[in-house]
Design a protein around this motif. Structure first.
Motif, PDB file in Angstrom:
ATOM      1  N   LYS B  38       0.969  -1.309  -0.035  1.00  0.00           N
ATOM      2  CA  LYS B  38      -0.086   0.051  -0.041  1.00  0.00           C
ATOM      3  C   LYS B  38       0.846   1.412   0.042  1.00  0.00           C
ATOM      4  O   LYS B  38       0.727   2.144  -1.002  1.00  0.00           O
ATOM      5  CB  LYS B  38      -1.060   0.048   1.239  1.00  0.00           C
ATOM      6  CG  LYS B  38      -1.881  -1.202   1.237  1.00  0.00           C
ATOM      7  CD  LYS B  38      -2.831  -1.160   2.532  1.00  0.00           C
ATOM      8  CE  LYS B  38      -1.929  -1.383   3.782  1.00  0.00           C
ATOM      9  NZ  LYS B  38      -1.295  -2.956   3.790  1.00  0.00           N
ATOM     10  N   SER B  39       1.690   1.419   0.789  1.00  0.00           N
ATOM     11  CA  SER B  39       2.714   2.472   1.051  1.00  0.00           C
ATOM     12  C   SER B  39       3.397   2.660  -0.359  1.00  0.00           C
ATOM     13  O   SER B  39       3.491   3.896  -0.838  1.00  0.00           O
ATOM     14  CB  SER B  39       3.604   2.480   2.006  1.00  0.00           C
ATOM     15  OG  SER B  39       2.801   2.468   3.535  1.00  0.00           O
ATOM     16  N   SER B  40       4.041   1.485  -0.769  1.00  0.00           N
ATOM     17  CA  SER B  40       4.536   1.682  -1.897  1.00  0.00           C
ATOM     18  C   SER B  40       3.930   2.279  -2.936  1.00  0.00           C
ATOM     19  O   SER B  40       4.438   2.911  -3.819  1.00  0.00           O
ATOM     20  CB  SER B  40       5.296   0.479  -2.214  1.00  0.00           C
ATOM     21  OG  SER B  40       6.151  -0.132  -1.123  1.00  0.00           O
ATOM     22  N   ALA B  74       5.596   2.971  10.175  1.00  0.00           N
ATOM     23  CA  ALA B  74       6.829   2.912   9.198  1.00  0.00           C
ATOM     24  C   ALA B  74       6.167   2.933   7.694  1.00  0.00           C
ATOM     25  O   ALA B  74       6.613   2.406   6.850  1.00  0.00           O
ATOM     26  CB  ALA B  74       7.444   1.552   9.339  1.00  0.00           C
ATOM     27  N   ASP B  75       5.088   3.614   7.639  1.00  0.00           N
ATOM     28  CA  ASP B  75       4.670   3.873   6.141  1.00  0.00           C
ATOM     29  C   ASP B  75       5.381   4.782   5.269  1.00  0.00           C
ATOM     30  O   ASP B  75       5.938   4.737   4.077  1.00  0.00           O
ATOM     31  CB  ASP B  75       3.201   4.245   6.126  1.00  0.00           C
ATOM     32  CG  ASP B  75       2.287   3.038   6.716  1.00  0.00           C
ATOM     33  OD1 ASP B  75       2.378   2.122   6.170  1.00  0.00           O
ATOM     34  OD2 ASP B  75       1.205   3.359   7.355  1.00  0.00           O
ATOM     35  N   ARG B  76       5.908   5.936   6.113  1.00  0.00           N
ATOM     36  CA  ARG B  76       6.480   7.035   5.436  1.00  0.00           C
ATOM     37  C   ARG B  76       7.970   6.535   4.982  1.00  0.00           C
ATOM     38  O   ARG B  76       8.384   7.326   3.858  1.00  0.00           O
ATOM     39  CB  ARG B  76       6.432   8.362   5.897  1.00  0.00           C
ATOM     40  CG  ARG B  76       7.294   8.601   7.280  1.00  0.00           C
ATOM     41  CD  ARG B  76       7.219   9.992   7.725  1.00  0.00           C
ATOM     42  NE  ARG B  76       7.556  11.082   6.737  1.00  0.00           N
ATOM     43  CZ  ARG B  76       6.829  12.173   6.896  1.00  0.00           C
ATOM     44  NH1 ARG B  76       5.857  12.291   7.687  1.00  0.00           N
ATOM     45  NH2 ARG B  76       7.215  13.020   5.878  1.00  0.00           N
ATOM     46  N   LEU B 123      -5.601   7.972   2.350  1.00  0.00           N
ATOM     47  CA  LEU B 123      -5.912   7.551   3.656  1.00  0.00           C
ATOM     48  C   LEU B 123      -5.389   6.187   3.625  1.00  0.00           C
ATOM     49  O   LEU B 123      -6.109   5.499   3.296  1.00  0.00           O
ATOM     50  CB  LEU B 123      -7.233   7.709   4.147  1.00  0.00           C
ATOM     51  CG  LEU B 123      -7.788   8.398   5.549  1.00  0.00           C
ATOM     52  CD1 LEU B 123      -8.979   9.093   5.409  1.00  0.00           C
ATOM     53  CD2 LEU B 123      -7.115   7.453   6.579  1.00  0.00           C
ATOM     54  N   GLU B 124      -4.210   5.766   4.101  1.00  0.00           N
ATOM     55  CA  GLU B 124      -3.638   4.419   4.148  1.00  0.00           C
ATOM     56  C   GLU B 124      -3.832   3.653   5.487  1.00  0.00           C
ATOM     57  O   GLU B 124      -3.713   4.111   6.527  1.00  0.00           O
ATOM     58  CB  GLU B 124      -2.286   4.301   3.966  1.00  0.00           C
ATOM     59  CG  GLU B 124      -1.773   2.731   3.868  1.00  0.00           C
ATOM     60  CD  GLU B 124      -0.379   2.608   3.751  1.00  0.00           C
ATOM     61  OE1 GLU B 124       0.559   3.572   3.388  1.00  0.00           O
ATOM     62  OE2 GLU B 124       0.275   1.534   4.021  1.00  0.00           O
ATOM     63  N   THR B 125      -4.846   2.691   5.489  1.00  0.00           N
ATOM     64  CA  THR B 125      -5.003   1.825   6.536  1.00  0.00           C
ATOM     65  C   THR B 125      -4.648   0.441   6.430  1.00  0.00           C
ATOM     66  O   THR B 125      -4.675   0.190   5.330  1.00  0.00           O
ATOM     67  CB  THR B 125      -6.602   1.745   7.230  1.00  0.00           C
ATOM     68  OG1 THR B 125      -7.183   1.205   6.407  1.00  0.00           O
ATOM     69  CG2 THR B 125      -6.979   3.318   7.221  1.00  0.00           C
TER      70      THR B 125
HETATM   71 MG   LIG Z   1       2.116   0.702   4.569  1.00  0.00          MG
END
Ligand SMILES: [Mg+2]
Ligand SMILES: Nc1nc2c(ncn2[C@@H]2O[C@H](COP(=O)(O)OP(=O)(O)OP(=O)(O)O)[C@@H](O)[C@H]2O)c(=O)[nH]1
Lengths: 140, 298
Positions: B38-40, B74-76, B123-125
């Motif tokens: 998701k984050s990538s 640790a998403d950013r 919005l990432e969950t």
């Molecule tokens: Mg993530």
């Protein structure tokens, strides 16, 4: 009001190697009940401060092994102050000679932790220092 | 923003000043199993929208540890190519075991980013529990990210991810199995839709940069269609209704269990004097007590 958990940015500026140390520190602070934003490797001082601003952290913890600690800590401190983040605690670890740590301490950098210290000492120091700043009304 | 993150009561006041500037940003929820990418993917999408001149905000939620209460956000670290871009604002937050409060804090943070001038707020969950999926759905559009390592599509169905999406991105298309996941998913969605239109399924690879131009084009198209058809407004009004209900719930809960209402006291006293009392009967008594107290005070 219940007190908010302490929010910490852990990053590893500079050009050297791996981030195992920074990850271990991040996990240890998480286990001590803190919310740890992991900022990753190779960050410039500008990027570290931008992250601290966006995340509104109480603490910036830098892991520096490269020997560039004098410039990096001073530069991050200067940029934090310039961004209105003078109340943010700047601390960290690495291989830092006592004389250097003392000189940095005189320039608004918090206690620095060398290879001999435990992660519990670091967490306790952060808790005490942020607690003091919150009690003094410097931080909410 | 920190008031919003803490659900500080003072935020309600601050929010009044934001209100006139809200509603401009389009909000996109991104959810899916842990480690799906998701984050990538968010970073790749943001880079493309930045190139198109959009101002962007991200709220990234990671779970709090149930043991220590701490969290590793640790998403950013996956979005580091945007670290110095002043057109992108990224805020990480922990779930803090907030029952329903997670939705409140993320809605409020998204509002701040909206008022601050963002064109798009992502919005990432983590798509593990219903409350996290609800958060991703309290948006104009929801993207569900799946990957070949994420077990079979049955697991995604069980988690409630199959009803949540307006678009499916099957990430890690560079790995074996991604095409099978996408095909299985498309079959399942076709069956459910019974001939009606169903959410698109796209293959992507965040590490290779494949399929991402198409993902951005599809998201832009879905948003434009939703606005043109009136669905965007309908969804916003349904979201607003749920949001107000949640705020009222929280308010009532706080009031009922506050010392003034006396419920907390009565509960402890009743249980102490009659440990075998039926929980249902006691609950009814307490609700009546609360109702009586309200009549008296009004
Ligand atoms: Mg993530
Ligand atoms: N092979 C491959 N690996 C990928 C791809 N995208 C992401 N990854 C890897 O998958 C892992 C998880 O990526 P993230 O972007 O952190 O995933 P996430 O869904 O945000 O994870 P959580 O927020 O922890 O749930 C990382 O090691 C990435 O490098 C891809 O397209 N292909």
């Amino acid at each position: 009001m219940t007190t908010a958990p302490i929010k910490v940015l852990v990053a590893k500026p500079g050009l050297d190697g791996h981030d195992r140390g920074a990850k271990v520190v991040a996990a240890a602070l998480r286990d001590a009940g803190m919310e740890v934003v992991y900022g990753g490797l190779h960050q410039t001082p500008e990027a570290v401060v931008e992250m601290a601003l966006q995340e509104d952290v109480d603490v910036v913890g830098l892991s520096i092994l490269s020997g560039a600690h004098m410039t990096l800590f001073l530069e991050v401190r200067r940029l934090l102050d310039g961004a209105g983040l003078a109340s943010v605690l700047l601390t960290g670890g690495g291989i830092i000679p006592a004389a250097d740590a003392e000189q940095l301490g005189g320039s608004g950098v918090g206690k620095l932790f060398g290879p001999g210290t435990t992660l519990g000492e670091l967490a306790a120091y952060i808790e005490a220092e942020v607690g003091r700043r919150r009690a003094a009304g410097e931080r909410t | 923003m920190s008031l919003a993150e803490r659900s500080d009561p003072r935020f309600a006041e601050a929010h009044r000043e934001l209100a006139p500037r809200l509603g401009v940003a389009r909000r996109i929820g991104v959810t899916g199993p842990p480690g799906a990418g998701k984050s990538s993917l968010v970073e790749e999408l943001l880079l493309r929208w930045r190139a198109a001149g959009k101002r962007l905000g991200v709220v990234a939620v990671d779970p709090s540890s149930p043991f220590s209460g701490g969290a590793l956000l640790a998403d950013r670290v996956r979005m580091s190519r945007l670290a110095l871009d002043s057109g992108v604002f990224i805020r990480s937050m922990a779930t803090r075991g907030m029952f329903g409060g997670l939705a409140r804090a993320t809605d409020d943070l998204a509002d701040v980013l909206d008022a601050y001038g963002c064109d798009l707020v992502l919005l990432e969950t983590v798509g593990v529990g219903q409350s996290e999926i609800d958060v991703a759905r309290s948006t104009d559009l929801t993207v569900v990210v799946l990957h070949p390592g994420g077990g079979d599509t049955l697991q995604a169905m069980k988690a409630g991810l199959m009803e949540a999406a307006d678009l499916y991105l099957v990430n890690k298309a560079d790995l074996p199995g991604a095409e099978r996941v996408a095909a299985e998913l498309a079959d399942m969605l076709d069956m459910r839709a019974e001939g009606a239109t169903r959410p698109p399924v796209l293959l992507a690879s965040a590490t290779r940069g494949d399929g991402l131009d198409q993902a951005v084009a599809t998201l832009d198209r879905l948003l434009a269609e939703s606005e043109a058809s009136g669905r965007l407004l309908a969804r916003r009004s349904a979201n607003a209704e749920r949001r107000v209900r949640r705020l009222v719930d929280a308010h009532l809960t706080r009031e009922a269990w506050g010392t003034a209402a006396g419920l907390d006291d009565a509960l402890k006293r009743s249980l102490a004097s009659d440990p075998a009392i039926s929980p249902h009967a006691l609950a009814e008594q307490l609700v009546r007590l609360y109702g009586a107290g309200r009549k008296e005070s009004s």
